[in-house]
Design an enzyme around this catalytic site. Sequence first.
Site, PDB file in Angstrom:
ATOM      1  N   ASP A  52       0.833  -1.124  -0.020  1.00  0.00           N
ATOM      2  CA  ASP A  52       0.018   0.006   0.108  1.00  0.00           C
ATOM      3  C   ASP A  52       1.058   0.959   0.002  1.00  0.00           C
ATOM      4  O   ASP A  52       1.579   1.394   0.942  1.00  0.00           O
ATOM      5  CB  ASP A  52      -0.950   0.028   1.360  1.00  0.00           C
ATOM      6  CG  ASP A  52      -1.843   1.236   1.381  1.00  0.00           C
ATOM      7  OD1 ASP A  52      -1.711   1.953   0.351  1.00  0.00           O
ATOM      8  OD2 ASP A  52      -2.730   1.099   2.093  1.00  0.00           O
ATOM      9  N   LEU A  53       0.773   1.986  -1.000  1.00  0.00           N
ATOM     10  CA  LEU A  53       1.711   3.125  -1.110  1.00  0.00           C
ATOM     11  C   LEU A  53       1.314   4.409  -0.217  1.00  0.00           C
ATOM     12  O   LEU A  53       0.170   4.292   0.176  1.00  0.00           O
ATOM     13  CB  LEU A  53       1.709   3.899  -2.576  1.00  0.00           C
ATOM     14  CG  LEU A  53       2.275   2.860  -3.700  1.00  0.00           C
ATOM     15  CD1 LEU A  53       1.930   3.446  -4.976  1.00  0.00           C
ATOM     16  CD2 LEU A  53       3.638   2.607  -3.638  1.00  0.00           C
ATOM     17  N   TYR A  57      -1.716   9.566  -3.959  1.00  0.00           N
ATOM     18  CA  TYR A  57      -1.756  11.050  -4.927  1.00  0.00           C
ATOM     19  C   TYR A  57      -0.852  12.011  -4.608  1.00  0.00           C
ATOM     20  O   TYR A  57      -0.287  12.449  -5.538  1.00  0.00           O
ATOM     21  CB  TYR A  57      -3.292  11.679  -5.004  1.00  0.00           C
ATOM     22  CG  TYR A  57      -4.241  10.650  -5.617  1.00  0.00           C
ATOM     23  CD1 TYR A  57      -3.861   9.439  -5.845  1.00  0.00           C
ATOM     24  CD2 TYR A  57      -5.696  11.078  -5.765  1.00  0.00           C
ATOM     25  CE1 TYR A  57      -5.106   8.495  -6.382  1.00  0.00           C
ATOM     26  CE2 TYR A  57      -6.470  10.454  -6.093  1.00  0.00           C
ATOM     27  CZ  TYR A  57      -6.492   9.091  -6.725  1.00  0.00           C
ATOM     28  OH  TYR A  57      -7.470   8.384  -7.136  1.00  0.00           O
ATOM     29  N   ARG A  89      -0.354  15.552   7.813  1.00  0.00           N
ATOM     30  CA  ARG A  89      -0.820  14.778   8.785  1.00  0.00           C
ATOM     31  C   ARG A  89      -0.352  14.966  10.167  1.00  0.00           C
ATOM     32  O   ARG A  89      -0.999  15.095  11.261  1.00  0.00           O
ATOM     33  CB  ARG A  89      -0.795  13.123   8.328  1.00  0.00           C
ATOM     34  CG  ARG A  89      -1.448  12.673   7.145  1.00  0.00           C
ATOM     35  CD  ARG A  89      -1.291  11.304   6.783  1.00  0.00           C
ATOM     36  NE  ARG A  89      -1.682  11.079   5.289  1.00  0.00           N
ATOM     37  CZ  ARG A  89      -2.065   9.773   4.728  1.00  0.00           C
ATOM     38  NH1 ARG A  89      -2.173   8.893   5.556  1.00  0.00           N
ATOM     39  NH2 ARG A  89      -2.383   9.716   3.632  1.00  0.00           N
ATOM     40  N   ASP A 144      -3.678   2.084  -5.523  1.00  0.00           N
ATOM     41  CA  ASP A 144      -2.355   2.067  -4.939  1.00  0.00           C
ATOM     42  C   ASP A 144      -1.842   0.892  -3.935  1.00  0.00           C
ATOM     43  O   ASP A 144      -1.106   0.627  -3.370  1.00  0.00           O
ATOM     44  CB  ASP A 144      -1.963   3.443  -4.131  1.00  0.00           C
ATOM     45  CG  ASP A 144      -2.654   3.192  -2.789  1.00  0.00           C
ATOM     46  OD1 ASP A 144      -3.784   2.538  -2.611  1.00  0.00           O
ATOM     47  OD2 ASP A 144      -1.895   4.184  -1.872  1.00  0.00           O
ATOM     48  N   GLU A 145      -2.899  -0.251  -4.224  1.00  0.00           N
ATOM     49  CA  GLU A 145      -2.694  -1.450  -3.445  1.00  0.00           C
ATOM     50  C   GLU A 145      -2.582  -2.720  -4.232  1.00  0.00           C
ATOM     51  O   GLU A 145      -3.456  -2.821  -5.347  1.00  0.00           O
ATOM     52  CB  GLU A 145      -3.760  -1.697  -2.247  1.00  0.00           C
ATOM     53  CG  GLU A 145      -3.831  -0.630  -1.307  1.00  0.00           C
ATOM     54  CD  GLU A 145      -4.956  -0.886  -0.474  1.00  0.00           C
ATOM     55  OE1 GLU A 145      -5.251  -2.065  -0.033  1.00  0.00           O
ATOM     56  OE2 GLU A 145      -5.860   0.302  -0.299  1.00  0.00           O
TER      57      GLU A 145
HETATM   58  P1  TTP Z   1      -5.397   5.222   0.427  1.00  0.00           P
HETATM   59  O1  TTP Z   1      -4.431   4.025   0.269  1.00  0.00           O
HETATM   60  O2  TTP Z   1      -6.738   4.946   1.339  1.00  0.00           O
HETATM   61  O3  TTP Z   1      -4.479   6.472   0.920  1.00  0.00           O
HETATM   62  P2  TTP Z   1      -3.270   7.022   0.858  1.00  0.00           P
HETATM   63  O4  TTP Z   1      -2.358   6.179  -0.161  1.00  0.00           O
HETATM   64  O5  TTP Z   1      -3.367   8.505   0.269  1.00  0.00           O
HETATM   65  O6  TTP Z   1      -2.804   7.257   2.162  1.00  0.00           O
HETATM   66  P3  TTP Z   1      -1.934   6.134   3.265  1.00  0.00           P
HETATM   67  O7  TTP Z   1      -0.577   6.405   3.234  1.00  0.00           O
HETATM   68  O8  TTP Z   1      -2.669   6.127   4.209  1.00  0.00           O
HETATM   69  O9  TTP Z   1      -2.160   4.766   2.420  1.00  0.00           O
HETATM   70  O10 TTP Z   1      -5.900   5.743  -0.836  1.00  0.00           O
HETATM   71  C1  TTP Z   1      -5.149   5.784  -2.453  1.00  0.00           C
HETATM   72  C2  TTP Z   1      -5.353   7.053  -2.982  1.00  0.00           C
HETATM   73  O11 TTP Z   1      -6.968   6.884  -3.324  1.00  0.00           O
HETATM   74  C3  TTP Z   1      -5.298   8.107  -2.342  1.00  0.00           C
HETATM   75  O12 TTP Z   1      -4.097   8.725  -2.314  1.00  0.00           O
HETATM   76  C4  TTP Z   1      -6.437   9.222  -3.087  1.00  0.00           C
HETATM   77  C5  TTP Z   1      -7.588   8.292  -3.469  1.00  0.00           C
HETATM   78  N1  TTP Z   1      -8.758   8.152  -2.604  1.00  0.00           N
HETATM   79  C6  TTP Z   1      -9.474   8.801  -3.112  1.00  0.00           C
HETATM   80  O13 TTP Z   1      -9.535   9.299  -4.140  1.00  0.00           O
HETATM   81  N2  TTP Z   1     -10.934   8.773  -2.542  1.00  0.00           N
HETATM   82  C7  TTP Z   1     -10.803   8.182  -1.093  1.00  0.00           C
HETATM   83  O14 TTP Z   1     -12.005   8.404  -0.338  1.00  0.00           O
HETATM   84  C8  TTP Z   1      -9.622   7.546  -0.663  1.00  0.00           C
HETATM   85  C9  TTP Z   1      -9.709   6.938   0.850  1.00  0.00           C
HETATM   86  C10 TTP Z   1      -8.748   7.605  -1.431  1.00  0.00           C
HETATM   87 MG    MG Z   2      -2.060   3.970   0.227  1.00  0.00          MG
END
Ligand code: TTP
Ligand code: MG
Length: 503
Positions: A52-53, A57, A89, A144-145
């Site tokens: 998980d990145l 974005y 954050r 991103d997963e």
């Molecule tokens: P996530 O993996 O939930 O969040 P993240 O990668 O930004 O942060 P983390 O370090 O906690 O993993 O989501 C991946 C991307 O998906 C995120 O960068 C933006 C997008 N996204 C949306 O567009 N809408 C949403 O409701 C969520 C949760 C994420």
């Molecule tokens: Mg992420």
Amino acid sequence: MANSEDEKEEDDTEWKYSFVDSIPLIPAAASDPSLNRTSGPTPAHRVILHFDLDCFYAQVEMIRNPALREVPLGIQQKYIIVTCNYVARDLGVSKLMSVTDAKEKCPQLVLVKGEDLTHYREMSYKLTELLMSYCPLVERLGFDENFVDITKIVERRLAETPESNNFSFKGHVYNHTSAELEAQDHPRLALGSHIAAEIREDIKGKLGLTGCAGIATNKLLAKLVCGTFKPNQQTTLLTENIDDIIGSLSSLRKVPGVGYQTSKRLQALGLASVKDLQLFPLNDLAREFGAPSAQRLKNLALGVDESPVTPTGAPQSLSDEDSFKKISSTKEVLEKTRELLSNLVERMRNDGRQPQTFRLTIRKYSATNKWFNRESRQCPIPNHVGQKIPSESSEDALVLLLPLAMKLFHKMVDSSAAFHLTLLNVCFSNLQTKGAAVSGKGSITSFFTQSTSPGKTQQICSSQIQALPTGFQHTFILYVVCRIPPLRTGVVTAWIIRLAHTA
Ligand code: TTP
Ligand code: MG
């Protein structure tokens, strides 16, 4: 509910696909109502990684504009901060906060519009592609997963490891501060943690992205444990700690696989916690959800997930790239491109599809923007060339592609002046399965292969070359060059460069 990700249907909501949507119910579980954790085909020896990145974005935007790295950054879609970097954050901003609230918490928050997903999508596929270079069992989950089943890689490493080896873990081990003692008892997970670390390093090196990894014996657990330490860390879950991690979930909604609707229905049955679900009679659950779903829910509540890592499907493009301190001569560009193309053509051949488009990307040196200063040019791949790529004559395709690449290079770089490149990327896109592409006739390469054999090519005299149709002469010479060792190509390189330049 079920809605598996399909690359051909990728759209702007792709990030939304959740675990619950991506896991089909398991028929085997339905026919076996026992709750035995070891039931079914899942070996405890599986090693599954979940990547998980970090603040995905936001990371992409920080790569595009490094000045954003040091400031609190929020990615805005309409009135929501869909994600924010870790600087933000630390200052109290969180994902999915309203812009108003975020600005209140952190007035200095810098906002970047994130409605156009092009760059995020591109990076997302690059990541999956990179993971697929390790092993084909890669399943995308949103943008991103990714899950990767590395069981086979681990087994190979284990077989190569001497018995006297002292295993160790890389990164964290869930609920353990010092994991040395456990490592001997969990050689597969220990090796898995090393592989995860190597892959994360590679992701950082090649794409400039950081992320977290979870290492466990199934997808559910790997996903759960992945976020234990954030950002840019990894955590392994040992089998003896499965109950701990499941027990730590504050509500049923936190169980990957239990979506909003399901949690509402469980609530209506009086179930609020994971423990409630574990203890609830299966038959009663089956009356509400049907036997297969009931068993699936029970399994999830116990940390059992037999679902395989299902490859999401082939990526829509294949690329290869290399970064370096400095390339400043056309000869070096030609050599590097040839090297990259050779690998890419080989991968494309294994893939079996025929690319329709070729793209060359370069990065010109910039002191201020190290990562995202890329420029690209693309062109269609003539059908007679494309056809060669997934065939036995893929080497011939390489010969025909090099001049195309050099032509694109000259569109971006004035080689008569000094230049400084730090990256070259070659990419095949618009990939079509065999038969879908228009069949080509009169391939220049087939002409060459019919009229010459590799051993004879070096004896071809210049009059024969000149007898070739204009525009194919340079191709022919490249064909020759690609068949002689690289060190001996120097003499003719200048000539080729001139020909490619004028093509
Ligand atoms: P996530 O993996 O939930 O969040 P993240 O990668 O930004 O942060 P983390 O370090 O906690 O993993 O989501 C991946 C991307 O998906 C995120 O960068 C933006 C997008 N996204 C949306 O567009 N809408 C949403 O409701 C969520 C949760 C994420
Ligand atoms: Mg992420």
